[in-house]
Design a protein around this motif. Structure first.
Motif, PDB file in Angstrom:
ATOM      1  N   PRO A   5       0.841  -1.203   0.000  1.00  0.00           N
ATOM      2  CA  PRO A   5       0.000   0.000   0.000  1.00  0.00           C
ATOM      3  C   PRO A   5       0.875   1.252   0.000  1.00  0.00           C
ATOM      4  N   PRO A   6       0.461   2.267  -0.747  1.00  0.00           N
ATOM      5  CA  PRO A   6       1.282   3.470  -0.818  1.00  0.00           C
ATOM      6  C   PRO A   6       1.350   4.180   0.536  1.00  0.00           C
ATOM      7  N   ARG A   7       2.533   4.718   0.819  1.00  0.00           N
ATOM      8  CA  ARG A   7       2.690   5.513   2.040  1.00  0.00           C
ATOM      9  C   ARG A   7       2.109   6.886   1.780  1.00  0.00           C
ATOM     10  N   GLU A  32      12.326  24.807   2.425  1.00  0.00           N
ATOM     11  CA  GLU A  32      11.935  23.690   3.291  1.00  0.00           C
ATOM     12  C   GLU A  32      11.044  22.682   2.562  1.00  0.00           C
ATOM     13  N   ARG A  33      10.682  22.974   1.330  1.00  0.00           N
ATOM     14  CA  ARG A  33       9.791  22.096   0.562  1.00  0.00           C
ATOM     15  C   ARG A  33      10.585  21.245  -0.417  1.00  0.00           C
ATOM     16  N   VAL A  34       9.975  20.149  -0.845  1.00  0.00           N
ATOM     17  CA  VAL A  34      10.530  19.304  -1.902  1.00  0.00           C
ATOM     18  C   VAL A  34       9.527  19.310  -3.042  1.00  0.00           C
ATOM     19  N   VAL A  35      10.014  19.586  -4.247  1.00  0.00           N
ATOM     20  CA  VAL A  35       9.158  19.591  -5.433  1.00  0.00           C
ATOM     21  C   VAL A  35       9.507  18.352  -6.250  1.00  0.00           C
ATOM     22  N   VAL A  36       8.480  17.542  -6.549  1.00  0.00           N
ATOM     23  CA  VAL A  36       8.667  16.335  -7.354  1.00  0.00           C
ATOM     24  C   VAL A  36       7.927  16.542  -8.667  1.00  0.00           C
ATOM     25  N   LEU A  37       8.666  16.410  -9.772  1.00  0.00           N
ATOM     26  CA  LEU A  37       8.108  16.571 -11.112  1.00  0.00           C
ATOM     27  C   LEU A  37       7.940  15.184 -11.716  1.00  0.00           C
ATOM     28  N   MET A  38       6.719  14.863 -12.204  1.00  0.00           N
ATOM     29  CA  MET A  38       6.460  13.516 -12.722  1.00  0.00           C
ATOM     30  C   MET A  38       5.432  13.538 -13.841  1.00  0.00           C
ATOM     31  N   PRO A  39       5.386  12.436 -14.621  1.00  0.00           N
ATOM     32  CA  PRO A  39       4.375  12.346 -15.679  1.00  0.00           C
ATOM     33  C   PRO A  39       2.962  12.330 -15.095  1.00  0.00           C
ATOM     34  N   ASP A  40       2.040  12.856 -15.843  1.00  0.00           N
ATOM     35  CA  ASP A  40       0.646  12.931 -15.417  1.00  0.00           C
ATOM     36  C   ASP A  40      -0.019  11.555 -15.315  1.00  0.00           C
ATOM     37  N   ARG A  41       0.454  10.594 -16.070  1.00  0.00           N
ATOM     38  CA  ARG A  41      -0.213   9.296 -16.192  1.00  0.00           C
ATOM     39  C   ARG A  41       0.030   8.322 -15.031  1.00  0.00           C
ATOM     40  N   LEU A  42       0.906   8.655 -14.075  1.00  0.00           N
ATOM     41  CA  LEU A  42       1.219   7.724 -12.987  1.00  0.00           C
ATOM     42  C   LEU A  42       0.031   7.551 -12.045  1.00  0.00           C
ATOM     43  N   SER A  43      -0.143   6.336 -11.542  1.00  0.00           N
ATOM     44  CA  SER A  43      -1.214   6.064 -10.572  1.00  0.00           C
ATOM     45  C   SER A  43      -0.827   6.644  -9.214  1.00  0.00           C
ATOM     46  N   ALA A  44      -1.773   6.660  -8.295  1.00  0.00           N
ATOM     47  CA  ALA A  44      -1.515   7.169  -6.939  1.00  0.00           C
ATOM     48  C   ALA A  44      -0.447   6.328  -6.242  1.00  0.00           C
ATOM     49  N   ALA A  45      -0.494   5.012  -6.452  1.00  0.00           N
ATOM     50  CA  ALA A  45       0.502   4.127  -5.828  1.00  0.00           C
ATOM     51  C   ALA A  45       1.896   4.393  -6.411  1.00  0.00           C
ATOM     52  N   GLU A  46       1.972   4.558  -7.751  1.00  0.00           N
ATOM     53  CA  GLU A  46       3.263   4.859  -8.381  1.00  0.00           C
ATOM     54  C   GLU A  46       3.772   6.221  -7.910  1.00  0.00           C
ATOM     55  N   TRP A  50       7.297   6.848  -6.069  1.00  0.00           N
ATOM     56  CA  TRP A  50       8.288   7.764  -6.620  1.00  0.00           C
ATOM     57  C   TRP A  50       8.645   8.872  -5.629  1.00  0.00           C
ATOM     58  N   VAL A  51       7.668   9.371  -4.906  1.00  0.00           N
ATOM     59  CA  VAL A  51       7.956  10.412  -3.913  1.00  0.00           C
ATOM     60  C   VAL A  51       8.938   9.871  -2.880  1.00  0.00           C
ATOM     61  N   GLN A  52       8.689   8.656  -2.367  1.00  0.00           N
ATOM     62  CA  GLN A  52       9.604   8.063  -1.386  1.00  0.00           C
ATOM     63  C   GLN A  52      11.000   7.867  -1.981  1.00  0.00           C
ATOM     64  N   THR A  53      11.061   7.393  -3.215  1.00  0.00           N
ATOM     65  CA  THR A  53      12.347   7.191  -3.885  1.00  0.00           C
ATOM     66  C   THR A  53      13.099   8.507  -4.024  1.00  0.00           C
ATOM     67  N   GLN A  56      14.450   9.845  -0.710  1.00  0.00           N
ATOM     68  CA  GLN A  56      15.666   9.117  -0.328  1.00  0.00           C
ATOM     69  C   GLN A  56      16.868   9.603  -1.134  1.00  0.00           C
ATOM     70  N   ARG A  57      16.675   9.808  -2.436  1.00  0.00           N
ATOM     71  CA  ARG A  57      17.768  10.287  -3.286  1.00  0.00           C
ATOM     72  C   ARG A  57      18.245  11.679  -2.857  1.00  0.00           C
ATOM     73  N   LEU A  58      17.281  12.563  -2.570  1.00  0.00           N
ATOM     74  CA  LEU A  58      17.651  13.911  -2.147  1.00  0.00           C
ATOM     75  C   LEU A  58      18.390  13.885  -0.810  1.00  0.00           C
ATOM     76  N   ASP A  59      17.953  13.040   0.119  1.00  0.00           N
ATOM     77  CA  ASP A  59      18.637  12.934   1.411  1.00  0.00           C
ATOM     78  C   ASP A  59      20.062  12.426   1.231  1.00  0.00           C
ATOM     79  N   LYS A  60      20.221  11.428   0.380  1.00  0.00           N
ATOM     80  CA  LYS A  60      21.548  10.869   0.114  1.00  0.00           C
ATOM     81  C   LYS A  60      22.436  11.930  -0.541  1.00  0.00           C
ATOM     82  N   GLN A  61      21.870  12.659  -1.494  1.00  0.00           N
ATOM     83  CA  GLN A  61      22.612  13.709  -2.186  1.00  0.00           C
ATOM     84  C   GLN A  61      23.005  14.817  -1.219  1.00  0.00           C
TER      85      GLN A  61
END
Length: 178
Positions: A5-7, A32-46, A50-53, A56-61
């Motif tokens: 289930p999506p977080r 203090e915000r994070v902006v995530v740019l993504m395709p319109d066609r992704l489902s809520a779960a996807e 992707w937001v979680q991914t 994690q990438r931004l924190d690592k960076q």
């Protein structure tokens, strides 16, 4: 493997969907915000995955690229020696989180330079460009021809300007000259 289930998406995350974006997902910090740019066609779960991914990438960076104020001052000194030898040494160079309309600022009277923390996740050559830009203000306070002549001594100035303009456009930011 079953879909988990999506977080829930944290409230500090802005999701910007685009019909033109076909496959790529990207993210950046805006204060203090994070902006995530993504395709319109992704489902809520996807979307949630992707937001979680991307978080994690931004924190690592961020953990890899965290540069202290002391290292930032040393970096400014090195850039001034290489590209702007006539510039007086800055008294202080530090990161600040309260600059939402600028990438950096300089107060020539006390020789202090401040860079937006939004730059921390950007490539080093972009940070170097903003430092050179602010160092040039120690000699030329306005954005006149003499000022730009100093700034363009930095070899990657045009590339960095384009990069920052692209970030600003993607985020729909109305930034002042940097």
């Amino acid at each position: 493997m079953a879909d988990s289930p999506p977080r829930s998406i944290p409230p500090y995350v802005d999701i910007r969907r685009s019909k033109r974006r076909k496959r790529t997902v990207s993210a950046y910090r805006d204060g203090e915000r994070v902006v995530v740019l993504m395709p319109d066609r992704l489902s809520a779960a996807e979307e949630a995955r992707w937001v979680q991914t991307m978080l994690q990438r931004l924190d690592k960076q961020r953990s890899r690229s965290r540069v202290s104020d002391e290292k930032l001052l040393a970096r400014a000194h090195d850039l001034a020696c290489r590209h702007l030898p006539e510039v007086p040494e800055p008294a202080s160079v530090r990161w600040v989180s309260n600059q939402n309309r600028r990438w950096g600022s300089c107060t020539p009277a006390d020789r202090s330079i401040r860079l937006s923390t939004r730059l921390q996740s950007m490539p080093a050559w972009v940070v170097d460009y903003v430092l050179v830009h602010e160092l040039a203000h120690l000699v030329e306070p306005s954005h006149n021809a003499a000022f730009w002549k100093l700034v363009h001594r930095y070899p990657k100035s045009e590339r960095a300007e384009g990069y920052l303009e692209g970030i600003s456009a993607a985020a729909n930011l109305d930034l002042e000259d940097f």
